[in-house]
Structure formats: structure tokens, C-alpha cells
Design a protein around this motif. Structure first.
Motif, PDB file in Angstrom:
ATOM      1  N   TRP A   1      -1.779  -6.535 -23.553  1.00 58.92           N
ATOM      2  CA  TRP A   1      -2.680  -6.700 -22.417  1.00 58.92           C
ATOM      3  C   TRP A   1      -2.537  -5.605 -21.358  1.00 58.92           C
ATOM      4  CZ3 TRP A   1      -1.028  -7.435 -17.456  1.00 58.92           C
ATOM      5  CH2 TRP A   1       0.304  -7.857 -17.279  1.00 58.92           C
ATOM      6  N   PRO A   2      -1.322  -5.081 -21.045  1.00 59.67           N
ATOM      7  CA  PRO A   2      -1.293  -3.970 -20.069  1.00 59.67           C
ATOM      8  C   PRO A   2      -2.047  -2.738 -20.551  1.00 59.67           C
ATOM      9  CG  PRO A   2       0.890  -4.957 -20.274  1.00 59.67           C
ATOM     10  CD  PRO A   2       0.055  -5.503 -21.386  1.00 59.67           C
ATOM     11  N   GLN A   3      -2.070  -2.520 -21.862  1.00 64.88           N
ATOM     12  CA  GLN A   3      -2.797  -1.363 -22.382  1.00 64.88           C
ATOM     13  C   GLN A   3      -4.302  -1.526 -22.132  1.00 64.88           C
ATOM     14  OE1 GLN A   3      -0.196   0.448 -23.194  1.00 64.88           O
ATOM     15  NE2 GLN A   3       1.051  -1.430 -23.243  1.00 64.88           N
TER      16      GLN A   3
ATOM     17  N   ILE B   1       1.641   1.800 -21.786  1.00 69.15           N
ATOM     18  CA  ILE B   1       2.092   1.252 -20.503  1.00 69.15           C
ATOM     19  C   ILE B   1       3.262   0.312 -20.776  1.00 69.15           C
ATOM     20  CG2 ILE B   1       1.382   0.022 -18.416  1.00 69.15           C
ATOM     21  CD1 ILE B   1      -0.222   2.597 -19.000  1.00 69.15           C
ATOM     22  N   VAL B   2       4.384   0.554 -20.111  1.00 70.91           N
ATOM     23  CA  VAL B   2       5.558  -0.299 -20.316  1.00 70.91           C
ATOM     24  C   VAL B   2       5.385  -1.604 -19.546  1.00 70.91           C
ATOM     25  CG1 VAL B   2       7.084   1.655 -20.743  1.00 70.91           C
ATOM     26  CG2 VAL B   2       6.822   0.772 -18.410  1.00 70.91           C
ATOM     27  N   ASN B   3       6.150  -2.619 -19.960  1.00 72.55           N
ATOM     28  CA  ASN B   3       5.972  -3.943 -19.388  1.00 72.55           C
ATOM     29  C   ASN B   3       6.430  -4.058 -17.937  1.00 72.55           C
ATOM     30  OD1 ASN B   3       4.835  -4.978 -21.700  1.00 72.55           O
ATOM     31  ND2 ASN B   3       6.683  -6.019 -22.398  1.00 72.55           N
ATOM     32  N   LEU B   4       7.683  -3.714 -17.682  1.00 70.48           N
ATOM     33  CA  LEU B   4       8.262  -4.013 -16.371  1.00 70.48           C
ATOM     34  C   LEU B   4       9.130  -2.879 -15.857  1.00 70.48           C
ATOM     35  CD1 LEU B   4       9.517  -7.721 -16.731  1.00 70.48           C
ATOM     36  CD2 LEU B   4       7.648  -6.927 -15.276  1.00 70.48           C
ATOM     37  N   GLY B   5       9.073  -2.698 -14.539  1.00 70.02           N
ATOM     38  CA  GLY B   5       9.961  -1.783 -13.855  1.00 70.02           C
ATOM     39  C   GLY B   5      10.633  -2.482 -12.693  1.00 70.02           C
ATOM     40  N   ALA B   6      11.437  -1.729 -11.965  1.00 70.72           N
ATOM     41  CA  ALA B   6      12.113  -2.185 -10.760  1.00 70.72           C
ATOM     42  C   ALA B   6      12.378  -0.937  -9.926  1.00 70.72           C
ATOM     43  CB  ALA B   6      13.403  -2.918 -11.113  1.00 70.72           C
ATOM     44  N   PRO B   7      12.877  -1.079  -8.694  1.00 66.68           N
ATOM     45  CA  PRO B   7      13.130   0.116  -7.881  1.00 66.68           C
ATOM     46  C   PRO B   7      14.021   1.151  -8.558  1.00 66.68           C
ATOM     47  CG  PRO B   7      13.183  -1.831  -6.496  1.00 66.68           C
ATOM     48  CD  PRO B   7      13.050  -2.320  -7.905  1.00 66.68           C
ATOM     49  N   GLY B   8      14.878   0.704  -9.488  1.00 71.31           N
ATOM     50  CA  GLY B   8      15.766   1.647 -10.158  1.00 71.31           C
ATOM     51  C   GLY B   8      15.209   2.253 -11.428  1.00 71.31           C
ATOM     52  N   GLY B   9      14.028   1.825 -11.853  1.00 68.75           N
ATOM     53  CA  GLY B   9      13.447   2.375 -13.070  1.00 68.75           C
ATOM     54  C   GLY B   9      12.928   1.294 -13.996  1.00 68.75           C
TER      55      GLY B   9
ATOM     56  N   ALA C   1       0.821  -1.220   0.000  1.00 67.73           N
ATOM     57  CA  ALA C   1       0.000   0.000   0.000  1.00 67.73           C
ATOM     58  C   ALA C   1       0.850   1.263   0.000  1.00 67.73           C
ATOM     59  CB  ALA C   1      -0.935  -0.011   1.200  1.00 67.73           C
ATOM     60  N   ARG C   2       2.093   1.141   0.470  1.00 68.81           N
ATOM     61  CA  ARG C   2       2.984   2.308   0.505  1.00 68.81           C
ATOM     62  C   ARG C   2       3.438   2.705  -0.892  1.00 68.81           C
ATOM     63  NH1 ARG C   2       8.313   2.720   0.259  1.00 68.81           N
ATOM     64  NH2 ARG C   2       8.495   0.448   0.344  1.00 68.81           N
ATOM     65  N   THR C   3       3.798   1.713  -1.719  1.00 64.41           N
ATOM     66  CA  THR C   3       4.314   1.999  -3.062  1.00 64.41           C
ATOM     67  C   THR C   3       3.244   1.942  -4.138  1.00 64.41           C
ATOM     68  OG1 THR C   3       4.836  -0.330  -3.534  1.00 64.41           O
ATOM     69  CG2 THR C   3       6.525   0.981  -2.393  1.00 64.41           C
ATOM     70  N   GLY C   4       2.125   1.244  -3.870  1.00 68.06           N
ATOM     71  CA  GLY C   4       1.110   1.046  -4.895  1.00 68.06           C
ATOM     72  C   GLY C   4       1.479  -0.015  -5.915  1.00 68.06           C
ATOM     73  N   HIS C   5       2.387  -0.918  -5.569  1.00 70.00           N
ATOM     74  CA  HIS C   5       2.793  -1.998  -6.459  1.00 70.00           C
ATOM     75  C   HIS C   5       2.457  -3.355  -5.855  1.00 70.00           C
ATOM     76  CE1 HIS C   5       4.799   0.735  -9.115  1.00 70.00           C
ATOM     77  NE2 HIS C   5       5.679   1.119  -8.218  1.00 70.00           N
ATOM     78  N   LEU C   6       2.328  -4.348  -6.722  1.00 72.68           N
ATOM     79  CA  LEU C   6       2.146  -5.722  -6.292  1.00 72.68           C
ATOM     80  C   LEU C   6       3.483  -6.455  -6.366  1.00 72.68           C
ATOM     81  CD1 LEU C   6      -0.781  -4.838  -7.293  1.00 72.68           C
ATOM     82  CD2 LEU C   6      -1.151  -7.260  -7.745  1.00 72.68           C
ATOM     83  N   GLY C   7       3.763  -7.271  -5.343  1.00 77.54           N
ATOM     84  CA  GLY C   7       4.862  -8.203  -5.493  1.00 77.54           C
ATOM     85  C   GLY C   7       4.493  -9.250  -6.520  1.00 77.54           C
ATOM     86  N   LEU C   8       5.501  -9.888  -7.100  1.00 77.45           N
ATOM     87  CA  LEU C   8       5.233 -10.858  -8.163  1.00 77.45           C
ATOM     88  C   LEU C   8       5.312 -12.307  -7.701  1.00 77.45           C
ATOM     89  CD1 LEU C   8       7.034  -9.250 -11.249  1.00 77.45           C
ATOM     90  CD2 LEU C   8       4.653  -9.061 -10.538  1.00 77.45           C
ATOM     91  N   PHE C   9       6.361 -12.651  -6.941  1.00 74.76           N
ATOM     92  CA  PHE C   9       6.566 -14.039  -6.526  1.00 74.76           C
ATOM     93  C   PHE C   9       6.896 -14.094  -5.046  1.00 74.76           C
ATOM     94  CE2 PHE C   9       7.753 -13.727 -11.010  1.00 74.76           C
ATOM     95  CZ  PHE C   9       6.925 -14.691 -11.561  1.00 74.76           C
TER      96      PHE C   9
ATOM     97  N   THR D   1      10.240 -12.711  -3.472  1.00 77.41           N
ATOM     98  CA  THR D   1      11.455 -13.232  -4.088  1.00 77.41           C
ATOM     99  C   THR D   1      11.822 -12.464  -5.359  1.00 77.41           C
ATOM    100  OG1 THR D   1      10.197 -14.872  -5.349  1.00 77.41           O
ATOM    101  CG2 THR D   1      11.006 -15.535  -3.165  1.00 77.41           C
ATOM    102  N   SER D   2      11.152 -11.379  -5.632  1.00 79.98           N
ATOM    103  CA  SER D   2      11.445 -10.559  -6.808  1.00 79.98           C
ATOM    104  C   SER D   2      11.143  -9.105  -6.486  1.00 79.98           C
ATOM    105  CB  SER D   2      10.592 -11.007  -8.001  1.00 79.98           C
ATOM    106  OG  SER D   2      10.698 -10.089  -9.081  1.00 79.98           O
ATOM    107  N   ASP D   3      11.937  -8.197  -7.069  1.00 77.60           N
ATOM    108  CA  ASP D   3      11.651  -6.768  -6.893  1.00 77.60           C
ATOM    109  C   ASP D   3      11.117  -6.137  -8.166  1.00 77.60           C
ATOM    110  OD1 ASP D   3      13.898  -6.701  -8.500  1.00 77.60           O
ATOM    111  OD2 ASP D   3      15.057  -5.355  -7.201  1.00 77.60           O
ATOM    112  N   LYS D   4      10.776  -6.962  -9.154  1.00 81.91           N
ATOM    113  CA  LYS D   4      10.245  -6.433 -10.412  1.00 81.91           C
ATOM    114  C   LYS D   4       8.822  -5.904 -10.217  1.00 81.91           C
ATOM    115  CE  LYS D   4      13.761  -7.534 -13.084  1.00 81.91           C
ATOM    116  NZ  LYS D   4      14.641  -8.119 -12.051  1.00 81.91           N
ATOM    117  N   ILE D   5       8.444  -4.970 -11.087  1.00 78.75           N
ATOM    118  CA  ILE D   5       7.121  -4.342 -11.052  1.00 78.75           C
ATOM    119  C   ILE D   5       6.440  -4.576 -12.391  1.00 78.75           C
ATOM    120  CG2 ILE D   5       5.871  -2.149 -10.900  1.00 78.75           C
ATOM    121  CD1 ILE D   5       8.440  -1.135  -9.325  1.00 78.75           C
ATOM    122  N   SER D   6       5.273  -5.186 -12.366  1.00 88.39           N
ATOM    123  CA  SER D   6       4.473  -5.379 -13.575  1.00 88.39           C
ATOM    124  C   SER D   6       3.344  -4.350 -13.549  1.00 88.39           C
ATOM    125  CB  SER D   6       3.899  -6.800 -13.627  1.00 88.39           C
ATOM    126  OG  SER D   6       2.995  -6.918 -14.705  1.00 88.39           O
ATOM    127  N   TYR D   7       3.505  -3.307 -14.354  1.00 92.25           N
ATOM    128  CA  TYR D   7       2.520  -2.220 -14.318  1.00 92.25           C
ATOM    129  C   TYR D   7       1.152  -2.683 -14.810  1.00 92.25           C
ATOM    130  CZ  TYR D   7       6.553   0.697 -13.420  1.00 92.25           C
ATOM    131  OH  TYR D   7       7.683   1.236 -12.854  1.00 92.25           O
TER     132      TYR D   7
END
Length: 406
Positions: A317-319, A300-308, A230-238, A246-252
């Protein structure tokens, strides 16, 4: 969004694509008429890839799409397509011995992978429920309920909550639980939880069972407390079994899809506090998706991470999910910025993804809008569910009674 564009304008454009492009495409080009099945893969130029097997996922998603379209429009061509998909799912993928549905079959119809992927079972529940809603076929509802009971018996993880990823044909544990070759081999994922929640939400609308209500309520709580930050507004993936990420990737795409599916789930559950909680979260996710995952062109781009951004490509499908997610945020808040965001992403779709020559949408484009030619037009994952559902959601959300502010 241009000041001259109204919700009605946006709806007309989206609905024209749905009924004039997406829905006719799959009927004309994907039905394997002699075999009364579907082609497993088509290129962007509509060449059928011979010898390619098929997944239950594709059939389930065709079934959901055309059942929902028939329910919305009453077109007998949509009913015929839904009937064909229902027969294909039950006739070629159902495991009569152990229950549930096989993951995939070879081109000749023999079983390829007999594993019970929970993600795939969820889509079967979702599709069978919608087919019942559209046709009144009680057998389809009974089939959906039977799969739900299998998941509750075999897949529900009762110590820490949620559902495990995959099982052998007989529902015994297996070591490799990956959903696909690009996924991590972890016992839990947001993708599976998200779509079990989606399936249970639809089933509960049609079959108001007390045990199902409890299961959905607990899964929503898992989504809110274990998967969404809830702090970042992102979902964890795995995740591990006890919910260690177990992952820091972001699927927008998954972020914004979860925003509106959580809203739908809590609306169906009908608990005022939970509804308020998820609507607040849905706006947070929409804001973060706009700020971090949306390019200036609306894509909408596919994937992000804490660094961008780590994968700037833009799959179809993200669109589609972003259009729905932004419309959901607009309905909740009444704020024009979200309607503008939906319009901007739709314009990206119209400009870069709709195939004006061969029909349907391209699977993906590069960050600068070039079609990725190695992608297929129809395949194991490329289906009419995301963009078809976007059109059907727009039909519901852009009419006169569109605002749902509490």
C-alpha cells in the motif's frame, strides 16, 4: 525516469495492470459464489483459508473499488461486484439496532467483534458514497449520511477536535480502542483522522450539507495543525485526547497518502488560501518522502524514526500511495522530478510486487525485494483499495489536462 517514458506510457502500464490484473483477480478468486459473499483470506498461491472470518473493512474497500471502477469504465462486471459488496455490507455487517457497522464476523456470518471502530465507519461512508455516485442509488447516500451523523454525535471530540478511535456496539466508551494488534491504545490517531477526512470529502461532493462542510473544514485544520509537522513533513501517528504525541515513528506511506488526500479535501472545500497552504505542504511531504523513505530501487520503506529506518520492508500500500502522491506533486508543481519519482516507484511495483503467476500484488517484500511468504494475498487488511485506487487516480491524473498549478 527514462526520457522516453511519457505520462501516457506510464498511464498505459498502470491501467493495463488495473484492468488486466487487479480488477479481474478479485472477481475470479475472491467471490464466494455459493454463499454470495467473499472469501476472508487467500494465500499467495490462492488457497482459501477455511474458517477465517471477515471484516467490514474488506467488504467496504471492495465496494468502493468496484463502484469507482464502474463509474470510470461502465463495465457491468464491475457493477455486479459492487452490488454484491453492497448487499454483503448491509446484510452482514450493519447494526440495525444501534446503527453503524460491526467490525468483523465469523466465517459462519455471526458477529465476531461488534465494536464500532471509527476507522471502519469512515470506510463505510466512503464506499456507500461512491456506490451512490456510480449507480444513483439514493439509499446508499442515505446510509452514508446516517453513519456520518452517528460519528458526529458519538465520536467527534468537541473539546480538542478530531474523532475518538472506537466505541462499544451501543456507542458507549471502551477502554481498548486499538485499531489492530500492532497499534497503540491511544484515543486519537492520524490513521483514523485521515480516513474520516477522506470519507467526508467524498460525501461532501455528493451531499453539499453545511454541517458536513464545517466538520470537514475543522478536520482539515486538525490535520494541518495537530497531526502534520510542517517543519519535518511528517505526520504523528498516535495522540492523547489533547493532541500530545505518543510515538516518534514515521509512516512514509501515510505521509505521502495524506499529502494528496489533503489536496483533494481542500480542493473540494474550495477555499483559495487553504488550497495554497495544502499544496505547499504536499510538495514538502513529497520531498521528504523522496529523501528519507524512498530506496534507490524506487520502493517506499514501511517505517522510520528520528534515528533512521526502523522497518525496511516494503508493503504494497505505501507503494500505491506514493505513486499517487508523487503524481499529485507533479501536477501541482509541473516539476519533472516528481513524475520521475512516480515512474520509479511504479517500476518497483512492476518488478517486485505484481504476481505474474497467480495475479494481484504480493502484500509485501523485504527491503532487498524478496517476497514475504508469510503474508496473505487477500486478508483482513489486504484489499483492492490502495492499488485499485492508484490505477483510477492515474487515469484522472495522467491525461492531457494533468497540470493543476495555481
Amino acid at each position: 525516469m527514462s526520457p522516453s517514458v511519457t505520462p501516457s506510457d506510464l498511464l498505459r502500464a498502470i491501467e493495463a495492470d488495473l484492468r488486466g490484473n487487479i480488477l479481474p483477480f478479485w472477481i475470479r478468486h475472491v467471490v464466494n459464489t455459493p454463499a454470495r459473499t467473499f472469501h476472508g483470506q487467500l494465500s499467495n498461491h490462492l488457497a482459501v483459508e477455511a474458517g477465517v472470518g471477515r471484516g467490514a473493512l474488506l467488504t467496504s474497500r471492495i465496494l468502493w473499488t468496484y463502484a469507482a471502477a464502474f463509474r470510470a469504465y461502465g463495465d457491468p462486471a464491475y457493477r455486479e461486484m459492487a452490488d454484491l459488496a453492497h448487499a454483503d455490507l448491509l446484510g452482514r455487517f450493519h447494526d440495525a439496532q444501534h446503527g453503524g457497522f460491526f467490525w468483523s464476523i465469523h466465517a459462519d456470518g455471526t458477529v465476531q467483534r461488534d465494536r464500532k471502530q471509527v476507522y471502519g465507519q469512515a470506510f463505510a461512508i466512503y464506499a456507500l458514497s461512491e456506490y451512490h455516485a456510480a449507480t444513483g442509488d439514493r439509499r446508499a447516500l442515505d446510509q452514508a449520511v446516517a453513519v456520518y451523523l452517528l460519528l458526529e454525535h458519538h465520536a467527534r471530540e468537541r473539546v480538542h477536535g478530531g474523532y475518538l478511535e472506537a466505541f462499544a456496539r451501543d456507542w458507549a466508551p471502551i477502554a481498548d480502542m486499538r485499531l489492530s494488534e500492532v497499534d497503540q491504545n491511544d484515543p486519537k490517531s492520524q490513521n483514523t483522522m485521515l480516513h474520516v477526512m477522506e470519507a467526508y470529502t467524498r460525501l461532501l461532493q455528493l451531499w453539499p450539507d453545511a454541517g458536513l462542510r464545517v466538520a470537514l473544514r475543522e478536520l482539515v485544520e486538525v490535520m494541518l495543525t495537530r497531526i502534520v509537522d510542517a517543519r519535518t513533513g511528517h505526520l504523528g501517528l498516535f495522540f492523547t485526547t489533547d493532541w500530545r504525541p505518543t510515538s516518534d515513528k514515521i509512516s512514509y506511506g501515510h505521509d505521502i497518502e495524506a499529502a494528496w488526500l489533503l489536496t483533494r479535501a481542500t480542493d473540494v472545500l474550495g477555499e483559495a488560501d487553504l488550497i495554497a497552504r495544502t499544496r505547499t505542504l504536499a510538495l514538502k511531504i513529497a520531498d521528504v518522502t523522496l529523501a528519507e523513505g524512498t530506496d534507490a530501487d524506487g520502493g517506499i520503506v514501511n517505517l522510520g524514526a528520528p534515528g533512521g529506518i526502523v522497518d525496511g520492508a516494503k508493503e504494497w500500500w505505501p507503494q500505491a500511495e506514493a505513486v499517487v502522491g508523487f503524481l499529485n506533486a507533479w501536477q501541482i508543481s509541473g516539476e519533472a522530478c516528481y513524475l520521475a519519482a512516480a515512474e520509479n516507484t511504479w517500476e518497483f511495483i512492476a518488478t517486485h510486487l505484481i504476481d505474474r503467476e497467480h495475479g494481484e500484488w504480493f502484500r509485501g517484500v523485504t527491503r532487498d525485494g524478496q517476497v514475504i511468504q508469510s503474508h496473505e494475498k487477500v486478508g483482513f487488511w489486504k484489499c483492492p483499495y490502495h492499488n485499485g485506487r492508484m490505477g483510477l487516480e492515474a487515469l484522472m491524473r495522467l491525461g492531457p489536462a494533468h497540470l493543476v498549478r495555481a
